[in-house]
Design a protein around this motif. Structure first.
Motif, PDB file in Angstrom:
ATOM      1  N   LEU A 119     -37.493  86.713 -23.286  1.00  0.00           N
ATOM      2  CA  LEU A 119     -36.755  86.176 -22.151  1.00  0.00           C
ATOM      3  C   LEU A 119     -35.541  85.438 -22.723  1.00  0.00           C
ATOM      4  CD1 LEU A 119     -36.713  85.781 -19.065  1.00  0.00           C
ATOM      5  CD2 LEU A 119     -38.019  83.667 -19.423  1.00  0.00           C
ATOM      6  N   VAL A 120     -34.342  85.924 -22.436  1.00  0.00           N
ATOM      7  CA  VAL A 120     -33.124  85.480 -23.145  1.00  0.00           C
ATOM      8  C   VAL A 120     -32.125  84.890 -22.151  1.00  0.00           C
ATOM      9  CG1 VAL A 120     -31.176  86.225 -24.558  1.00  0.00           C
ATOM     10  CG2 VAL A 120     -33.452  87.201 -24.942  1.00  0.00           C
ATOM     11  N   SER A 121     -31.436  83.843 -22.616  1.00  0.00           N
ATOM     12  CA  SER A 121     -30.302  83.275 -21.866  1.00  0.00           C
ATOM     13  C   SER A 121     -29.138  83.108 -22.828  1.00  0.00           C
ATOM     14  CB  SER A 121     -30.677  81.931 -21.244  1.00  0.00           C
ATOM     15  OG  SER A 121     -29.554  81.387 -20.557  1.00  0.00           O
ATOM     16  N   GLN A 122     -28.003  83.720 -22.522  1.00  0.00           N
ATOM     17  CA  GLN A 122     -26.801  83.647 -23.344  1.00  0.00           C
ATOM     18  C   GLN A 122     -25.707  82.929 -22.555  1.00  0.00           C
ATOM     19  OE1 GLN A 122     -26.126  87.803 -24.304  1.00  0.00           O
ATOM     20  NE2 GLN A 122     -27.469  87.698 -26.103  1.00  0.00           N
ATOM     21  N   VAL A 123     -25.211  81.765 -23.143  1.00  0.00           N
ATOM     22  CA  VAL A 123     -24.215  80.916 -22.480  1.00  0.00           C
ATOM     23  C   VAL A 123     -23.019  80.752 -23.415  1.00  0.00           C
ATOM     24  CG1 VAL A 123     -23.762  78.641 -21.488  1.00  0.00           C
ATOM     25  CG2 VAL A 123     -26.019  79.718 -21.195  1.00  0.00           C
ATOM     26  N   PRO A 124     -21.806  80.908 -22.912  1.00  0.00           N
ATOM     27  CA  PRO A 124     -20.616  80.759 -23.784  1.00  0.00           C
ATOM     28  C   PRO A 124     -20.330  79.286 -24.090  1.00  0.00           C
ATOM     29  CG  PRO A 124     -19.949  81.192 -21.540  1.00  0.00           C
ATOM     30  CD  PRO A 124     -21.433  81.331 -21.554  1.00  0.00           C
ATOM     31  N   VAL A 125     -19.729  79.060 -25.256  1.00  0.00           N
ATOM     32  CA  VAL A 125     -19.249  77.720 -25.652  1.00  0.00           C
ATOM     33  C   VAL A 125     -17.736  77.716 -25.441  1.00  0.00           C
ATOM     34  CG1 VAL A 125     -19.091  76.022 -27.485  1.00  0.00           C
ATOM     35  CG2 VAL A 125     -21.099  77.529 -27.335  1.00  0.00           C
ATOM     36  N   LEU A 126     -17.253  76.804 -24.588  1.00  0.00           N
ATOM     37  CA  LEU A 126     -15.841  76.773 -24.237  1.00  0.00           C
ATOM     38  C   LEU A 126     -15.179  75.520 -24.819  1.00  0.00           C
ATOM     39  CD1 LEU A 126     -16.154  77.812 -20.482  1.00  0.00           C
ATOM     40  CD2 LEU A 126     -15.732  79.281 -22.467  1.00  0.00           C
ATOM     41  N   SER A 127     -13.898  75.639 -25.209  1.00  0.00           N
ATOM     42  CA  SER A 127     -13.136  74.529 -25.807  1.00  0.00           C
ATOM     43  C   SER A 127     -12.698  73.560 -24.728  1.00  0.00           C
ATOM     44  CB  SER A 127     -11.898  75.073 -26.557  1.00  0.00           C
ATOM     45  OG  SER A 127     -11.121  73.996 -27.027  1.00  0.00           O
ATOM     46  N   LEU A 128     -12.644  72.281 -25.142  1.00  0.00           N
ATOM     47  CA  LEU A 128     -12.199  71.237 -24.221  1.00  0.00           C
ATOM     48  C   LEU A 128     -10.872  70.606 -24.666  1.00  0.00           C
ATOM     49  CD1 LEU A 128     -15.577  69.401 -23.455  1.00  0.00           C
ATOM     50  CD2 LEU A 128     -14.448  71.169 -22.109  1.00  0.00           C
ATOM     51  N   GLU A 129     -10.305  71.106 -25.740  1.00  0.00           N
ATOM     52  CA  GLU A 129      -9.028  70.552 -26.211  1.00  0.00           C
ATOM     53  C   GLU A 129      -7.921  70.876 -25.218  1.00  0.00           C
ATOM     54  OE1 GLU A 129      -8.161  71.820 -30.134  1.00  0.00           O
ATOM     55  OE2 GLU A 129      -9.990  70.921 -30.993  1.00  0.00           O
ATOM     56  N   GLU A 130      -6.946  69.989 -25.163  1.00  0.00           N
ATOM     57  CA  GLU A 130      -5.917  70.112 -24.137  1.00  0.00           C
ATOM     58  C   GLU A 130      -5.166  71.426 -24.239  1.00  0.00           C
ATOM     59  OE1 GLU A 130      -3.379  66.789 -24.309  1.00  0.00           O
ATOM     60  OE2 GLU A 130      -4.945  65.332 -23.767  1.00  0.00           O
ATOM     61  N   ASP A 131      -4.864  71.809 -25.423  1.00  0.00           N
ATOM     62  CA  ASP A 131      -4.093  73.033 -25.565  1.00  0.00           C
ATOM     63  C   ASP A 131      -4.976  74.285 -25.634  1.00  0.00           C
ATOM     64  OD1 ASP A 131      -5.217  72.205 -27.905  1.00  0.00           O
ATOM     65  OD2 ASP A 131      -3.561  72.939 -29.183  1.00  0.00           O
ATOM     66  N   ARG A 132      -6.273  74.096 -25.613  1.00  0.00           N
ATOM     67  CA  ARG A 132      -7.184  75.254 -25.722  1.00  0.00           C
ATOM     68  C   ARG A 132      -8.318  75.176 -24.684  1.00  0.00           C
ATOM     69  NH1 ARG A 132      -9.176  75.587 -31.790  1.00  0.00           N
ATOM     70  NH2 ARG A 132     -10.057  77.509 -30.954  1.00  0.00           N
ATOM     71  N   VAL A 133      -8.082  74.529 -23.569  1.00  0.00           N
ATOM     72  CA  VAL A 133      -9.133  74.351 -22.554  1.00  0.00           C
ATOM     73  C   VAL A 133      -9.578  75.725 -22.017  1.00  0.00           C
ATOM     74  CG1 VAL A 133      -9.653  73.433 -20.293  1.00  0.00           C
ATOM     75  CG2 VAL A 133      -8.315  72.089 -21.885  1.00  0.00           C
ATOM     76  N   GLY A 134     -10.910  75.906 -22.057  1.00  0.00           N
ATOM     77  CA  GLY A 134     -11.499  77.137 -21.537  1.00  0.00           C
ATOM     78  C   GLY A 134     -11.498  78.270 -22.521  1.00  0.00           C
ATOM     79  N   GLU A 135     -11.027  78.017 -23.742  1.00  0.00           N
ATOM     80  CA  GLU A 135     -11.021  79.102 -24.722  1.00  0.00           C
ATOM     81  C   GLU A 135     -12.463  79.380 -25.177  1.00  0.00           C
ATOM     82  OE1 GLU A 135      -9.299  80.047 -29.177  1.00  0.00           O
ATOM     83  OE2 GLU A 135      -8.430  78.416 -27.978  1.00  0.00           O
ATOM     84  N   HIS A 136     -12.772  80.663 -25.317  1.00  0.00           N
ATOM     85  CA  HIS A 136     -14.125  81.077 -25.719  1.00  0.00           C
ATOM     86  C   HIS A 136     -14.275  80.853 -27.214  1.00  0.00           C
ATOM     87  CE1 HIS A 136     -17.268  84.468 -26.371  1.00  0.00           C
ATOM     88  NE2 HIS A 136     -17.858  83.305 -26.116  1.00  0.00           N
ATOM     89  N   LEU A 137     -15.151  79.904 -27.571  1.00  0.00           N
ATOM     90  CA  LEU A 137     -15.367  79.587 -28.978  1.00  0.00           C
ATOM     91  C   LEU A 137     -16.566  80.320 -29.577  1.00  0.00           C
ATOM     92  CD1 LEU A 137     -14.800  75.726 -28.822  1.00  0.00           C
ATOM     93  CD2 LEU A 137     -13.133  77.521 -29.361  1.00  0.00           C
ATOM     94  N   GLY A 138     -17.524  80.700 -28.760  1.00  0.00           N
ATOM     95  CA  GLY A 138     -18.736  81.354 -29.267  1.00  0.00           C
ATOM     96  C   GLY A 138     -19.793  81.442 -28.190  1.00  0.00           C
ATOM     97  N   THR A 139     -21.006  81.741 -28.612  1.00  0.00           N
ATOM     98  CA  THR A 139     -22.105  81.951 -27.660  1.00  0.00           C
ATOM     99  C   THR A 139     -23.383  81.340 -28.206  1.00  0.00           C
ATOM    100  OG1 THR A 139     -21.126  84.049 -26.943  1.00  0.00           O
ATOM    101  CG2 THR A 139     -23.443  83.668 -26.361  1.00  0.00           C
ATOM    102  N   VAL A 140     -24.132  80.695 -27.291  1.00  0.00           N
ATOM    103  CA  VAL A 140     -25.459  80.168 -27.633  1.00  0.00           C
ATOM    104  C   VAL A 140     -26.500  81.074 -26.969  1.00  0.00           C
ATOM    105  CG1 VAL A 140     -27.063  78.246 -27.357  1.00  0.00           C
ATOM    106  CG2 VAL A 140     -24.650  77.816 -27.877  1.00  0.00           C
ATOM    107  N   MET A 141     -27.444  81.537 -27.744  1.00  0.00           N
ATOM    108  CA  MET A 141     -28.513  82.380 -27.223  1.00  0.00           C
ATOM    109  C   MET A 141     -29.857  81.712 -27.507  1.00  0.00           C
ATOM    110  SD  MET A 141     -29.574  86.342 -28.073  1.00  0.00           S
ATOM    111  CE  MET A 141     -30.285  85.974 -29.687  1.00  0.00           C
ATOM    112  N   ILE A 142     -30.612  81.485 -26.470  1.00  0.00           N
ATOM    113  CA  ILE A 142     -31.967  80.955 -26.623  1.00  0.00           C
ATOM    114  C   ILE A 142     -32.937  82.019 -26.118  1.00  0.00           C
ATOM    115  CG2 ILE A 142     -33.592  79.190 -25.852  1.00  0.00           C
ATOM    116  CD1 ILE A 142     -31.350  77.206 -25.813  1.00  0.00           C
ATOM    117  N   ALA A 143     -33.932  82.331 -26.915  1.00  0.00           N
ATOM    118  CA  ALA A 143     -34.897  83.393 -26.583  1.00  0.00           C
ATOM    119  C   ALA A 143     -36.311  82.832 -26.624  1.00  0.00           C
ATOM    120  CB  ALA A 143     -34.763  84.554 -27.566  1.00  0.00           C
ATOM    121  N   GLU A 144     -37.102  83.288 -25.670  1.00  0.00           N
ATOM    122  CA  GLU A 144     -38.524  82.915 -25.644  1.00  0.00           C
ATOM    123  C   GLU A 144     -39.336  84.197 -25.463  1.00  0.00           C
ATOM    124  OE1 GLU A 144     -41.695  80.019 -23.293  1.00  0.00           O
ATOM    125  OE2 GLU A 144     -39.563  80.015 -22.766  1.00  0.00           O
TER     126      GLU A 144
END
Length: 549
Positions: free
Chosen positions: A139-164
């Motif tokens: 059972l997997v959930s994949q959530v994106p990691v987004l940037s919060l810097e002013e010049d890079r707000v919303g930029e896709h930095l990576g993905t966290v995947m948790i599996a059970e």
């Protein structure tokens, strides 16, 4: 193989095995439903938890700062291990924007790109669902990691995947209910006990017979029912037909689907209904269960029926009635009756002539020759007057001869046979003469039986009238008459007058009614003014040809 093994078992054994099989199928079905419910619950509840945990991890500043600096991995491994330990998930994997794994608690995942549940995950979308990883379901959930810097707000930095990982079947059964196995065990025990009791009960109800024996009995019963010449009708206590063979169906004019129908539904009424059910035909001595014959007229047939009650262990199970068609026998009895009448006539005449000869002999011996002449003249005149009376009013030889015979029998019984002045009968066709003679003979015999042995001066009167198409026969007597109760059913029951008073069964009046009905007429009984009985019969005849006249 299973069916062959079942055939060699007893009936109780077969039932027990089949019931156990049904119980096992039910248990398996219940187990399957429990597994499906457990999986649905796991997917719903754990899916929410895994998704929330993945979102929480993706929002962690430590994860975001490490992904913004590709070379930085400080604290990511520790965070992943803590998440696994605290949340009891199977694995935590963190990948960069190119889906290259930076940290994973599963060593196998660090050497290859992160598997994506959907192509939209690589562009910053979230996804939750089931995924096969290394031939194992998660059972997997994949959530994106987004940037919060002013010049890079919303930029896709990576993905966290948790599996059970999904729990095993045993774990899901155990998690479905802590008492599920106990419940299934109790249900199995109750099912086995119930099956055993049911098998024993059916064994008792079948009287210990096995299926092949029951089949053999059924086959023998069918062969017996349809192989005998007599009709058989069985009724249950509610007067429903439970068994009827082809002969009975034909004699009683029953439909093919008569089994299971009640006598009322089949419109069985009158005497036939009374004999089949035993209502109103109780033996006068109270021996209702003893076999005895009852005569029933049904659709022009003379049926002799014998009814027996069926009782087992004190319980009334119904009745079984056998019936025989005696129409042919009744016709034979009618022919025999003609010979019997001739014999009785000869015997009566012999007795009468013997008395007369003895009288003449005695007069001669004492020398009373004049008295001999006067006695012979008196006998001759009386005989001549009777012959003249009968022959002048009845032109048919068969009927005239019959009345002459009945007159001799009546004289022997000290009964006067009267020929009514209204009597008039021309010569009939031979077949008509036979039926008319039969009706006259039966009615006169019944009248003689009713008055014989009574007080002196008893008489029987006969009146015969006819027209071009019918004959009417009226026979009255000075006897005790017929009671209203018997008069209403005497012809249906098939009694003779003697039977009506003495309780003996006969078919004289039944034959009389049958002959009248076949010829489009009827026979009735009424009381006379003197208290006796008068039987009136009407018969249709063929027109008398001139050659016969």
């Amino acid at each position: 193989m299973v069916m062959r093994a079942l055939r060699h078992r007893t009936l109780a054994g077969q039932l027990l095995v089949l019931q156990l099989g049904i119980i096992l199928m039910v248990l398996i079905s219940v187990g399957g439903v429990s597994l499906a419910q457990s999986e649905a619950t796991f997917t719903r509840v754990e899916g929410r938890r895994v998704s929330a945990l993945a979102e929480l991890t993706a929002a962690n500043p430590l994860v975001r700062s490490n992904l913004e600096v590709p070379e930085e991995r400080t604290g990511l491994a520790t965070l992943a291990l803590q998440t696994v330990a605290q949340s009891s998930v199977t694995s935590v994997t963190i990948a960069d924007e190119d889906e290259n794994v930076r940290v994973s608690t599963d060593p196998l995942q660090e050497t290859r790109p992160m598997p994506l549940g959907s192509t939209t995950v690589g562009t910053g979308a979230s996804w939750s669902g089931t995924m096969m990883i290394d031939d194992e379901r998660f059972l997997v959930s994949q959530v994106p990691v987004l940037s919060l810097e002013e010049d890079r707000v919303g930029e896709h930095l990576g993905t966290v995947m948790i599996a059970e990982s999904f729990p095993s079947v045993w774990e899901r059964l155990r998690g479905a209910s802590s008492y599920l196995l106990t419940y299934l065990g109790i249900a199995l025990a109750l099912g086995v006990a119930g099956s055993w009791l049911l098998a024993r009960r059916i064994k008792r109800q079948t009287l210990g017979l096995e299926p092949r024996e029951i089949t053999g009995l059924a086959e023998h019963r069918e062969a017996l029912l349809h192989g005998i010449a007599e009709g058989v009708v069985a009724l249950d206590p509610q007067q429903r037909i439970t068994l009827v063979n082809d002969v009975a169906r034909r004699l009683l004019d029953l439909p093919e689907h008569a089994i299971g129908m009640s006598l009322r539904d089949l419109r069985v009424e009158g005497r036939l209904l009374e004999v089949l059910t035993g209502e109103g035909v109780a033996d006068p001595d109270g021996a209702d269960d003893l076999p005895r014959d009852d005569v029933v007229i049904r659709r022009g047939r003379v049926l002799v029926m014998n009814r027996m009650r069926v009782v087992r262990d004190g319980r009334h199970l119904g009745t079984v009635t056998t019936l025989r068609d005696r129409t042919a026998l009744a016709a034979l009895e009618r022919e025999l009756g003609a010979f019997r009448s001739t014999t009785q006539l000869l015997r009566a005449q012999t007795h009468e002539f013997a008395n007369q000869l003895h009288t003449i002999s005695g007069l001669i011996q004492i020398g009373e020759y004049d008295e001999v002449v006067r006695f012979v003249d008196a006998v001759t005149e009386r005989r001549h007057s009777l012959d003249l009376l009968v022959n002048s009013r009845i032109q048919d030889p068969a009927v005239a001869a019959l009345l002459m015979a009945k007159a001799s029998i009546a004289s022997e019984r000290r009964v006067e046979l009267r020929i009514s002045e209204e009597t008039s009968l021309d010569r009939l066709q031979p077949e008509d003469a036979v039926d008319v003679a039969t009706v006259v003979g039966n009615l006169v015999d019944n009248a003689l039986d009713a008055v014989s042995g009574g007080r002196p001066g008893q008489w029987v009167s006969v009146a015969i009238r006819h027209d071009a198409a019918s004959v009417e026969v009226a026979v009255s007597d000075s006897g005790p008459g017929v009671s209203p109760e018997v008069a209403a059913e005497v012809f249906t029951h098939g009694f003779t007058t003697k039977a009506a008073t003495a309780g003996e069964r006969g078919i004289g009046l039944a034959l009389t009614r049958l002959i009248c009905q076949r010829r489009g007429g009827e026979v009735q009984v009424a009381s006379t003014h003197e208290g006796g009985a008068m039987f009136t019969a009407h018969l249709g005849i063929a027109p008398v040809a001139e050659s016969v006249r």
